[in-house]
Design a protein around this motif. Structure first.
Motif, PDB file in Angstrom:
ATOM      1  N   ALA A 146       0.658  -1.008  -0.077  1.00 47.83           N
ATOM      2  CA  ALA A 146       0.282   0.282  -0.329  1.00 47.83           C
ATOM      3  C   ALA A 146       0.568   1.372   0.495  1.00 47.83           C
ATOM      4  N   SER A 147       0.398   2.041  -0.949  1.00 45.98           N
ATOM      5  CA  SER A 147       0.842   3.601  -0.684  1.00 45.98           C
ATOM      6  C   SER A 147       1.342   3.964   0.734  1.00 45.98           C
ATOM      7  N   GLU A 148       2.679   4.570   0.939  1.00 41.00           N
ATOM      8  CA  GLU A 148       2.851   5.137   1.948  1.00 41.00           C
ATOM      9  C   GLU A 148       4.081   6.411   1.750  1.00 41.00           C
ATOM     10  N   ALA A 149       4.216   7.447   2.699  1.00 40.79           N
ATOM     11  CA  ALA A 149       5.182   8.143   2.478  1.00 40.79           C
ATOM     12  C   ALA A 149       6.743   7.943   1.519  1.00 40.79           C
ATOM     13  N   GLY A 150       7.720   6.603   1.974  1.00 41.99           N
ATOM     14  CA  GLY A 150       8.980   6.618   1.457  1.00 41.99           C
ATOM     15  C   GLY A 150       8.526   6.058   0.380  1.00 41.99           C
ATOM     16  N   LEU A 151       6.978   5.821   0.035  1.00 42.48           N
ATOM     17  CA  LEU A 151       6.927   4.928  -1.313  1.00 42.48           C
ATOM     18  C   LEU A 151       6.548   6.067  -2.982  1.00 42.48           C
ATOM     19  N   GLU A 152       5.803   7.481  -1.719  1.00 38.65           N
ATOM     20  CA  GLU A 152       5.337   8.294  -2.520  1.00 38.65           C
ATOM     21  C   GLU A 152       6.281   8.983  -3.417  1.00 38.65           C
ATOM     22  N   ILE A 153       7.396   8.338  -4.377  1.00 41.74           N
ATOM     23  CA  ILE A 153       7.944   9.312  -5.172  1.00 41.74           C
ATOM     24  C   ILE A 153       7.802  10.259  -5.778  1.00 41.74           C
ATOM     25  N   THR A 154       8.121  11.582  -5.785  1.00 41.56           N
ATOM     26  CA  THR A 154       8.037  12.410  -6.874  1.00 41.56           C
ATOM     27  C   THR A 154       8.845  12.972  -7.352  1.00 41.56           C
ATOM     28  N   GLY A 155      10.289  12.548  -7.104  1.00 38.79           N
ATOM     29  CA  GLY A 155      11.903  13.337  -7.122  1.00 38.79           C
ATOM     30  C   GLY A 155      12.537  11.846  -8.502  1.00 38.79           C
ATOM     31  N   SER A 156      13.139  12.015  -7.671  1.00 37.30           N
ATOM     32  CA  SER A 156      13.851  11.272  -8.636  1.00 37.30           C
ATOM     33  C   SER A 156      14.024   9.720  -8.358  1.00 37.30           C
ATOM     34  N   LEU A 157      13.716   8.583  -9.350  1.00 36.57           N
ATOM     35  CA  LEU A 157      13.758   7.700  -9.370  1.00 36.57           C
ATOM     36  C   LEU A 157      14.418   6.100  -9.764  1.00 36.57           C
ATOM     37  N   SER A 158      14.921   5.222  -9.947  1.00 33.65           N
ATOM     38  CA  SER A 158      15.496   4.460  -9.736  1.00 33.65           C
ATOM     39  C   SER A 158      14.784   2.718  -9.648  1.00 33.65           C
ATOM     40  N   VAL A 159      14.881   2.036 -10.559  1.00 35.35           N
ATOM     41  CA  VAL A 159      14.775   0.454 -10.388  1.00 35.35           C
ATOM     42  C   VAL A 159      15.526  -0.651 -11.255  1.00 35.35           C
ATOM     43  N   ILE A 160      15.963  -1.391 -10.006  1.00 35.38           N
ATOM     44  CA  ILE A 160      16.272  -2.618 -10.290  1.00 35.38           C
ATOM     45  C   ILE A 160      16.272  -3.793 -10.103  1.00 35.38           C
ATOM     46  N   GLY A 161      16.158  -4.672 -11.120  1.00 36.24           N
ATOM     47  CA  GLY A 161      15.634  -5.920 -10.662  1.00 36.24           C
ATOM     48  C   GLY A 161      15.860  -7.395 -11.865  1.00 36.24           C
ATOM     49  N   TRP A 162      16.113  -8.774 -11.437  1.00 35.75           N
ATOM     50  CA  TRP A 162      16.084  -9.901 -12.796  1.00 35.75           C
ATOM     51  C   TRP A 162      14.844 -10.195 -13.198  1.00 35.75           C
ATOM     52  N   PHE A 163      14.859 -10.662 -14.143  1.00 39.94           N
ATOM     53  CA  PHE A 163      13.431 -10.994 -14.098  1.00 39.94           C
ATOM     54  C   PHE A 163      13.061 -11.887 -15.699  1.00 39.94           C
ATOM     55  N   TYR A 164      12.179 -12.789 -15.672  1.00 37.44           N
ATOM     56  CA  TYR A 164      12.177 -13.742 -16.625  1.00 37.44           C
ATOM     57  C   TYR A 164      10.581 -13.477 -17.486  1.00 37.44           C
ATOM     58  N   LYS A 165      10.665 -12.785 -18.960  1.00 40.65           N
ATOM     59  CA  LYS A 165       8.810 -13.041 -19.567  1.00 40.65           C
ATOM     60  C   LYS A 165       8.369 -14.156 -20.417  1.00 40.65           C
ATOM     61  N   SER A 166       7.575 -15.037 -19.818  1.00 36.02           N
ATOM     62  CA  SER A 166       7.391 -16.011 -20.868  1.00 36.02           C
ATOM     63  C   SER A 166       7.076 -16.340 -22.170  1.00 36.02           C
ATOM     64  N   THR A 167       6.210 -15.388 -22.550  1.00 36.63           N
ATOM     65  CA  THR A 167       6.190 -14.838 -23.537  1.00 36.63           C
ATOM     66  C   THR A 167       6.546 -13.902 -24.077  1.00 36.63           C
ATOM     67  N   ALA A 168       5.930 -14.010 -25.536  1.00 38.54           N
ATOM     68  CA  ALA A 168       6.755 -12.255 -26.099  1.00 38.54           C
ATOM     69  C   ALA A 168       5.232 -11.969 -26.695  1.00 38.54           C
ATOM     70  N   GLY A 169       5.169 -10.452 -26.743  1.00 38.37           N
ATOM     71  CA  GLY A 169       4.342 -10.180 -26.857  1.00 38.37           C
ATOM     72  C   GLY A 169       2.995  -9.996 -26.068  1.00 38.37           C
ATOM     73  N   THR A 170       3.368  -9.824 -24.997  1.00 37.35           N
ATOM     74  CA  THR A 170       2.733  -9.981 -23.928  1.00 37.35           C
ATOM     75  C   THR A 170       2.927  -9.031 -22.853  1.00 37.35           C
ATOM     76  N   GLN A 171       2.180  -8.382 -21.952  1.00 37.61           N
ATOM     77  CA  GLN A 171       2.450  -6.733 -21.409  1.00 37.61           C
ATOM     78  C   GLN A 171       2.606  -8.051 -19.866  1.00 37.61           C
ATOM     79  N   PHE A 172       4.328  -7.256 -19.580  1.00 44.23           N
ATOM     80  CA  PHE A 172       4.593  -8.090 -18.432  1.00 44.23           C
ATOM     81  C   PHE A 172       5.316  -7.068 -17.464  1.00 44.23           C
ATOM     82  N   PRO A 173       4.545  -5.871 -16.173  1.00 44.27           N
ATOM     83  CA  PRO A 173       4.306  -5.507 -15.635  1.00 44.27           C
ATOM     84  C   PRO A 173       5.827  -5.934 -14.744  1.00 44.27           C
ATOM     85  N   LEU A 174       6.839  -4.972 -14.183  1.00 50.25           N
ATOM     86  CA  LEU A 174       8.063  -4.920 -13.822  1.00 50.25           C
ATOM     87  C   LEU A 174       7.756  -5.109 -12.532  1.00 50.25           C
ATOM     88  N   ILE A 175       7.732  -3.472 -12.382  1.00 51.19           N
ATOM     89  CA  ILE A 175       7.543  -2.961 -11.138  1.00 51.19           C
ATOM     90  C   ILE A 175       6.756  -1.217 -11.066  1.00 51.19           C
TER      91      ILE A 175
END
Length: 263
Positions: free
Chosen positions: A101-130
């Protein structure tokens, strides 16, 4: 030296080379797993780090010590990587995702970076990471979206409440990939991708918003959009969020030190 002796020496050299590889590989996996646990903690202004083998029923632990544990939703299943050390979350494409759930620490309005390891099974589909959005397009309910879209591009989109701005780079399905994204207010949106074949990136410097929208009713999710839609089908091993603008060198170092856990 006889031909038979030469063949014997060559065979022994091949066997020694194979043994070296067999010894080196477990060490690489252990080192990569340790790097995955420790390197993200070096990023500035961490807001959450979730490694999928740090879990309890109903939760994935936040390794930053800020107690932003992710709740599990839907049919939750974990798999053991063939290296027998790495554990990852299976995203079933219909119900499984993580949420906070949203909270002060996750309500980022300025600088943002994200990183992770993922495996998308099927080409041509939507894959929301984060993401922090309930919509795939710019709206009052979108803050930011990090995804491998249906066009098979890694995409970081930031929204000021009306207009969405993004950067992309092609991302393959059917293999583990290291995905990173970077937003500098008013300056750029960047994406970086590490694969078995190397490293690639994309950048947008046009019409970059000065800040990110903050829909406080919308939480942060992994594997789907807020509220449970556009479910990802594949796997997730770890994710980190930072309230800072990182740099390509740091992202690339993370990839190089952790890729041994995947290939």
């Amino acid at each position: 030296m006889s031909g038979d002796m030469m063949q014997t020496i060559q065979r022994l050299e091949r066997e020694v080379a194979q043994l070296r590889t067999q010894i080196r590989r477990p060490n690489q996996v252990v080192e990569a797993w340790m790097a995955m646990r420790t390197i993200p903690l070096l990023f500035a202004n961490l807001r959450g780090v979730w490694l999928m083998n740090q879990w309890a029923p109903g939760f994935i632990y936040d390794l930053t010590g800020q107690a932003r544990h992710m709740s599990t939703n839907g049919t939750v299943a974990f798999q053991q990587h063939t290296n027998n050390l790495l554990r990852y979350l299976t995203l079933d494409g219909s119900s499984t995702y993580l949420s906070r759930a949203s909270e002060a620490g996750l309500e980022i309005t300025g600088s943002l970076s994200v990183i992770g390891w993922f495996y998308k099974s099927t080409a041509g589909t939507q894959f929301p990471l984060i993401s922090k959005t309930s919509s795939l397009s710019g709206s009052a309910n979108m803050a930011w979206l990090f995804t491998i879209g249906s066009s098979d591009n890694l995409n970081l989109t930031v929204c000021n409440g009306t207009t969405a701005t993004n950067a992309t780079t092609p991302a393959p399905a059917g293999e583990w990939v290291c995905c990173a994204g970077n937003y500098s207010p008013g300056t750029f949106v960047q994406v970086f991708l590490g694969t078995r074949d190397g490293w690639s990136s994309g950048q947008n410097t046009t019409s970059i918003p000065a800040s990110i929208n903050n829909p406080t009713a919308v939480g942060v999710t992994i594997g789907a959009l807020h509220g449970g839609s556009s479910f990802a089908s594949g796997n997730c091993a770890m994710v980190a969020i930072m309230n800072s603008t990182s740099n390509e060198t740091l992202f690339r170092n993370f990839f190089e030190h952790t890729k041994g856990a995947f290939f």
